[in-house]
Scaffold this motif. Structure first.
Motif, PDB file in Angstrom:
ATOM      1  N   SER A   1       0.871  -1.267  -0.040  1.00 42.57           N
ATOM      2  CA  SER A   1       0.087  -0.097   0.016  1.00 42.57           C
ATOM      3  C   SER A   1       0.848   1.230  -0.090  1.00 42.57           C
ATOM      4  O   SER A   1       2.070   1.245   0.285  1.00 42.57           O
ATOM      5  N   TYR A   2       0.275   2.385  -0.394  1.00 42.71           N
ATOM      6  CA  TYR A   2       0.972   3.706  -0.489  1.00 42.71           C
ATOM      7  C   TYR A   2       1.441   3.967   0.999  1.00 42.71           C
ATOM      8  O   TYR A   2       2.579   4.658   1.274  1.00 42.71           O
ATOM      9  N   SER A   3       0.789   3.644   2.076  1.00 45.65           N
ATOM     10  CA  SER A   3       1.162   4.089   3.365  1.00 45.65           C
ATOM     11  C   SER A   3       2.391   3.150   3.863  1.00 45.65           C
ATOM     12  O   SER A   3       3.495   3.674   4.486  1.00 45.65           O
ATOM     13  N   ALA A   4       2.538   1.950   3.488  1.00 40.29           N
ATOM     14  CA  ALA A   4       3.704   0.748   3.634  1.00 40.29           C
ATOM     15  C   ALA A   4       4.719   1.184   3.059  1.00 40.29           C
ATOM     16  O   ALA A   4       5.914   1.526   3.553  1.00 40.29           O
ATOM     17  N   PHE A   5       4.386   1.593   1.823  1.00 36.79           N
ATOM     18  CA  PHE A   5       5.767   2.405   1.013  1.00 36.79           C
ATOM     19  C   PHE A   5       6.224   3.530   1.591  1.00 36.79           C
ATOM     20  O   PHE A   5       7.674   3.620   1.460  1.00 36.79           O
ATOM     21  N   ILE A   6       5.539   4.491   1.818  1.00 37.57           N
ATOM     22  CA  ILE A   6       5.963   5.691   2.765  1.00 37.57           C
ATOM     23  C   ILE A   6       6.717   5.297   3.947  1.00 37.57           C
ATOM     24  O   ILE A   6       7.873   5.940   4.294  1.00 37.57           O
ATOM     25  N   ASN A   7       6.173   4.373   4.674  1.00 40.11           N
ATOM     26  CA  ASN A   7       6.791   3.971   5.882  1.00 40.11           C
ATOM     27  C   ASN A   7       8.265   3.475   5.549  1.00 40.11           C
ATOM     28  O   ASN A   7       9.309   3.587   6.260  1.00 40.11           O
ATOM     29  N   THR A   8       8.454   2.603   4.482  1.00 38.67           N
ATOM     30  CA  THR A   8       9.833   1.984   4.062  1.00 38.67           C
ATOM     31  C   THR A   8      10.594   3.190   3.896  1.00 38.67           C
ATOM     32  O   THR A   8      11.918   3.161   4.084  1.00 38.67           O
ATOM     33  N   LEU A   9      10.097   4.351   3.076  1.00 36.65           N
ATOM     34  CA  LEU A   9      10.920   5.351   2.859  1.00 36.65           C
ATOM     35  C   LEU A   9      11.476   6.088   3.982  1.00 36.65           C
ATOM     36  O   LEU A   9      12.612   6.269   4.131  1.00 36.65           O
ATOM     37  N   HIS A  10      10.627   6.273   4.862  1.00 32.83           N
ATOM     38  CA  HIS A  10      11.161   6.966   6.167  1.00 32.83           C
ATOM     39  C   HIS A  10      12.096   6.093   6.865  1.00 32.83           C
ATOM     40  O   HIS A  10      13.338   6.671   7.165  1.00 32.83           O
ATOM     41  N   LEU A  11      11.989   4.742   6.888  1.00 31.27           N
ATOM     42  CA  LEU A  11      12.817   3.925   7.758  1.00 31.27           C
ATOM     43  C   LEU A  11      14.130   3.755   7.022  1.00 31.27           C
ATOM     44  O   LEU A  11      15.213   3.535   7.650  1.00 31.27           O
ATOM     45  N   SER A  12      14.162   3.738   5.591  1.00 25.14           N
ATOM     46  CA  SER A  12      15.211   3.310   4.900  1.00 25.14           C
ATOM     47  C   SER A  12      16.201   4.667   4.628  1.00 25.14           C
ATOM     48  O   SER A  12      17.344   4.660   4.783  1.00 25.14           O
ATOM     49  N   LEU A  13      15.790   5.915   4.501  1.00 26.31           N
ATOM     50  CA  LEU A  13      16.336   7.114   3.827  1.00 26.31           C
ATOM     51  C   LEU A  13      16.363   7.926   5.146  1.00 26.31           C
ATOM     52  O   LEU A  13      17.210   9.037   5.238  1.00 26.31           O
ATOM     53  N   LYS A  14      15.589   7.820   6.095  1.00 23.61           N
ATOM     54  CA  LYS A  14      15.721   8.743   7.367  1.00 23.61           C
ATOM     55  C   LYS A  14      15.727  10.177   7.157  1.00 23.61           C
ATOM     56  O   LYS A  14      16.600  10.739   7.478  1.00 23.61           O
ATOM     57  N   PRO A  15      14.621  10.666   6.384  1.00 23.89           N
ATOM     58  CA  PRO A  15      14.652  12.007   6.158  1.00 23.89           C
ATOM     59  C   PRO A  15      14.555  12.948   7.314  1.00 23.89           C
ATOM     60  O   PRO A  15      14.075  12.360   8.392  1.00 23.89           O
ATOM     61  N   LYS A  16      15.223  14.182   7.305  1.00 20.41           N
ATOM     62  CA  LYS A  16      15.380  14.877   8.603  1.00 20.41           C
ATOM     63  C   LYS A  16      14.401  15.975   8.615  1.00 20.41           C
ATOM     64  O   LYS A  16      14.049  16.465   9.614  1.00 20.41           O
ATOM     65  N   THR A  17      13.549  16.270   7.324  1.00 18.57           N
ATOM     66  CA  THR A  17      12.341  17.092   7.207  1.00 18.57           C
ATOM     67  C   THR A  17      11.343  16.564   6.559  1.00 18.57           C
ATOM     68  O   THR A  17      11.772  15.835   5.483  1.00 18.57           O
ATOM     69  N   TYR A  18      10.163  16.408   6.850  1.00 17.51           N
ATOM     70  CA  TYR A  18       9.012  15.966   6.253  1.00 17.51           C
ATOM     71  C   TYR A  18       7.847  16.903   5.879  1.00 17.51           C
ATOM     72  O   TYR A  18       7.539  17.542   7.114  1.00 17.51           O
ATOM     73  N   PHE A  19       7.287  16.833   4.791  1.00 16.28           N
ATOM     74  CA  PHE A  19       6.298  17.906   4.590  1.00 16.28           C
ATOM     75  C   PHE A  19       5.140  17.261   4.023  1.00 16.28           C
ATOM     76  O   PHE A  19       5.308  16.375   3.213  1.00 16.28           O
ATOM     77  N   GLU A  20       3.913  17.632   4.340  1.00 17.54           N
ATOM     78  CA  GLU A  20       2.785  17.056   4.158  1.00 17.54           C
ATOM     79  C   GLU A  20       1.491  17.946   3.788  1.00 17.54           C
ATOM     80  O   GLU A  20       1.392  18.712   4.281  1.00 17.54           O
TER      81      GLU A  20
END
Length: 254
Positions: A22-41
């Protein structure tokens, strides 16, 4: 198009291409893998995607309906209850963060001109390798692309619970006017997820062409031929193939 002569069987069905994580699972993997310091939504609703971030976060929504803890381990979390146009008119995202945006998720008003402006305004606060995610740009059914969610055609959709509007048009716009961007489509249920990187925060191309784009792509009516043609141009990657950090690293870096 006479709605009285239309049935559910007249709708399109590209659901076979929209499968996997799902899109939310994919976004979660992005967060866990890339560890962005800033997130905008943009488009937070009840906070499910905002909750995934551990980075400093800024979220924009005209009417928040957050139903739990979205702060978690974030060092900061700023909520702006206003339209995205009003937000960008009165706030500087880079100044709020004290840094560029690393990862953005745009899921606001489901009309292509709104999403286009959200992309334009967000890109100005990114770096080249930042990632902007667009939701709802791979609508598996045609009837869900009506511009008005009260349109009777939506009730005849194979996917009656979903309304994407015509935000899919942003993809042909960007392909036409910004071929420099790196655009990838992921078959994340239910309506796809598009990533955009190789950004250029200094670009004025879309700003200068905005009136022309509206003239070319805006319409009060939905266009089945344009929708069908759009689907013939798509190369959709399986979201399940990016379920691990080392898979993500082949596509993105921060």
């Amino acid at each position: 198009m006479n709605n009285e002569d239309i049935s559910t069987s007249d709708d399109a069905d590209h659901s076979a291409a929209i499968c996997g994580e799902s899109y939310s699972a994919f976004i979660n993997t992005l967060h866990l893998s890339l560890k962005p310091k800033t997130y905008f939504e943009i488009g937070t609703l009840n906070g499910d995607t905002l909750r995934l971030a551990n980075a400093a976060s800024v979220a924009v929504d005209p009417y928040f309906r957050i139903d739990g803890d979205v702060v978690g381990r974030k060092p900061s979390c700023m909520l702006f209850q206003q339209s995205s146009d009003h937000f960008f008119a009165s706030h500087n995202t880079s100044q709020l963060f004290g840094a560029p945006i690393d990862l953005a998720f745009l899921d606001g008003m489901h009309l292509f001109e709104f999403l286009l402006r959200d992309f334009m305004n967000t890109e100005k606060h990114c770096r080249k390798n930042s990632i902007i995610l667009l939701h709802d740009c791979l609508p598996p059914g045609f009837f869900m692309t009506v511009r008005d969610p009260s349109d009777p055609l939506l009730a005849k959709s194979r996917f009656a619970q979903w309304w994407t509007g015509d935000v899919w048009k942003v993809i042909p716009v960007l392909r036409s006017y910004r071929p420099d961007l790196s655009i990838t489509m992921f078959g994340c249920p239910p309506t796809g997820l598009v990533s955009i990187t190789n950004l250029d925060p200094a670009s004025q191309t879309l700003d200068r062409a905005y009136a022309e784009i509206l003239d070319r792509f805006s319409s009060k009516d939905i266009d089945r031929e344009a929708y069908d043609n759009y689907w013939t141009t798509l190369s959709i990657e399986k979201s399940s193939e990016y379920s691990k950090a080392h898979h993500m690293a082949t596509k993105f870096w921060l």
